[in-house]
Design an enzyme around this catalytic site. Structure first.
Site, short mmCIF file in Angstrom:
data_model
loop_
_atom_site.label_atom_id
_atom_site.label_comp_id
_atom_site.label_asym_id
_atom_site.label_seq_id
_atom_site.Cartn_x
_atom_site.Cartn_y
_atom_site.Cartn_z
N CYS A 76 9.69 3.86 3.75
CA CYS A 76 10.01 2.60 3.06
C CYS A 76 11.20 2.66 2.11
O CYS A 76 12.18 1.92 2.30
CB CYS A 76 8.77 2.10 2.32
SG CYS A 76 7.46 1.62 3.46
N LEU A 115 0.84 -1.21 0.00
CA LEU A 115 0.00 0.00 0.00
C LEU A 115 0.87 1.26 0.00
O LEU A 115 2.00 1.25 0.49
CB LEU A 115 -0.95 0.00 1.20
CG LEU A 115 -0.39 0.06 2.63
CD1 LEU A 115 0.04 1.45 3.04
CD2 LEU A 115 -1.43 -0.47 3.59
N GLY A 156 12.50 15.73 -8.90
CA GLY A 156 12.17 16.42 -7.64
C GLY A 156 13.35 16.51 -6.72
O GLY A 156 14.49 16.67 -7.16
#
Ligand SMILES: NC(=O)c1ccc[n+]([C@@H]2O[C@H](COP(=O)([O-])OP(=O)(O)OC[C@H]3O[C@@H](n4cnc5c(N)ncnc54)[C@H](O)[C@@H]3O)[C@@H](O)[C@H]2O)c1
Length: 444
Positions: free
Chosen positions: A267, A156, A260
């Site tokens: 994680c 997720l 970026g």
């Protein structure tokens, strides 16, 4: 079905709430009494879109329980999920102390067959080691109990966690046991009707590696585009154009190739470090991933370098300046600041003698906790325009929606000078120039 989830953080709480929402009875257990008390009062300890109604509905309807006592639901539960943190040690290896603390508790209380399912991200071989550890502890109790260890890594994304859990691209299940395979299949079939094609069964070791390989691949894409963006700055090309051209190739695609200020979060940084460490342990040098990590570390400081160079070129330097920061979380739609590039940039600015005025829609409380040691240099604002007043420049660090189409006239009015450092390439350089901003972004 009856399920105990041990560890009620981003993963455990989402998994517990989602399994309860499809009709199972779930006990979410955590050692953090404050967290459990809050959850019982309907207060969600993290910011995650859509989580609060699911948690509260299932809690009120009696399918979701919160406790600090593992034994509340343990004997009844067929599935025992481990979802505790697995942070990095200083050498990059994984600290498994929370996983083992849980394994010890499980071994102490196991009376009959259960599936012990590891959702925490753990290095290859941990499943086997856990099996041996629990076996040994059970022997010491002088009893004989059967159990299976399953690897079920979680994929997720914070900010999209409910949707990702309920509707995953794939569910990885690592087990060599037919009984465990059948029961896991039954559990996950509840999540989606077309269960089979999305459940991928494999051996435990391969499942453990799959989690690290997936995060490493995504981190690689980010470092790749950041490296290309740095080249673009040198050769006067526009990385946003390059990205459009590159991503149009279906074999490559657009996801995870936005330039970026580097990847952060709980994680990617730790998982890339961990797989490099596993390579070392097994005598294999993970050359590519070492480069991915190095590029990311450098990239986190890249926007700071631009800010410093700008003020150095103006001859007056950073000292005594005030910089407005928009965005503290490592990405939008979360309050998570673990390994966030904002931590590196803000600390460097403060070391350089700068004051900070900061805004983030969700992460300000977390920032106050993390920046306690430099709190006298940082002021927080609930309004993102108020935060700009009397600042020498604005730096955009997280691409929250609220910053995407701001009132540039108001920005100009509030800043001492119209200067924007955009770490997420949110604005168009030509428009910024027309409006009279000194505008700096990444790779263009
Ligand atoms: N956060 C993510 O987006 C994400 C995604 C996929 C996988 N993962 C992995 O899932 C695991 C958990 O991550 P997280 O972000 O949910 O961590 P987290 O820090 O948010 O939550 C972990 C929880 O475990 C609790 N805990 C620690 N020891 C315990 C014990 N002995 N008994 C009961 N509870 C205990 C802590 O109090 C904490 O609430 C990690 O291995 C992580 O790498 C995280």
């Amino acid at each position: 079905m009856k399920i105990t989830v041990i560890g009620t953080g981003y993963v455990g709480l989402v998994a517990g709430a989602c399994f309860a929402d499809i009709g199972n009875e779930v006990w979410c257990v955590d050692v953090d009494q404050t967290k459990i008390d809050k959850l019982k009062q309907g207060i969600i300890p993290i910011y995650e879109k859509g989580l609060e109604p699911i948690v509260n509905k299932n809690f009120q309807e009696g399918r979701l329980h919160f406790s600090t006592n593992l034994l509340d639901g343990f004997d009844q539960s067929q599935f025992i999920f481990i979802a505790v943190g697995t942070p990095s040690n200083p050498d990059g290896s994984v600290d498994l102390k929370y996983v083992y603390a849980v394994a010890e508790e499980i071994a102490k209380n196991l009376k009959d067959y259960k599936l012990i399912i590891n959702k925490s991200t753990v290095p290859v071989g941990t499943g086997k080691q856990l099996r041996d550890f629990i076996d040994q502890k059970i022997k010491e109790r002088g009893i004989n109990v059967d159990f299976d260890i399953v690897s079920n890594p979680e994929f997720l994304r914070e900010g999209n966690a409910i949707e990702d859990f309920m509707n995953p691209d794939r569910v990885i299940i690592g087990t060599e046991s037919i009984r465990a395979k059948e029961q896991m299949n039954e559990l996950y079939s509840g999540l989606f009707k077309d269960a089979e094609p999305r459940i991928i069964f494999m051996d435990v070791r391969s499942a453990e590696v799959t989690k690290y390989a997936s995060n490493s691949m995504l981190a690689t894409k980010i470092s790749f585009i950041n490296e290309i963006s740095n080249l673009c700055e040198k050769v006067d090309a526009n990385v946003e154009m390059v990205r459009l051209g590159v991503g149009a190739d279906k074999r490559i695609g657009y996801s995870f190739i936005s330039p970026g200020i580097g990847y952060g979060g709980s994680c990617f940084p730790k998982d890339v470090k961990a797989i490099i460490n596993t390579g070392n342990e097994y005598g294999y040098d993970m050359k590519l991933l070492k480069a991915v990590e190095l590029i990311n570390e450098t990239q986190k400081a890249h926007l700071f370098d631009k800010i410093q160079n700008y003020f150095d070129n103006k001859k007056d330097g950073l000292k005594g300046k005030t910089i407005a920061i928009w965005g503290l979380a490592f990405k939008p739609e979360t309050d998570d600041m673990r390994e966030s590039p904002s931590q590196v940039i803000i600390r460097k600015l403060v070391e350089g003698g700068t004051k900070i005025k900061a805004h983030d829609p969700e992460a300000q409380n977390e920032a106050k906790r993390l920046f306690k040691d430099i709190e006298t240099s940082i002021e927080y604002f609930d309004d993102n325009y108020e935060c700009l007043k009397d600042c020498d420049a604005l730096a955009l660090l997280t691409e929250w929606n609220i910053y995407k189409q701001p009132n540039f006239q108001l920005i100009k009015k509030h800043l001492k000078n119209p200067i924007i450092f955009d770490g997420r390439n949110q604005y168009r350089p030509s428009e910024m120039k027309e409006m009279g901003f000194d505008y700096f972004s990444i790779g263009r």
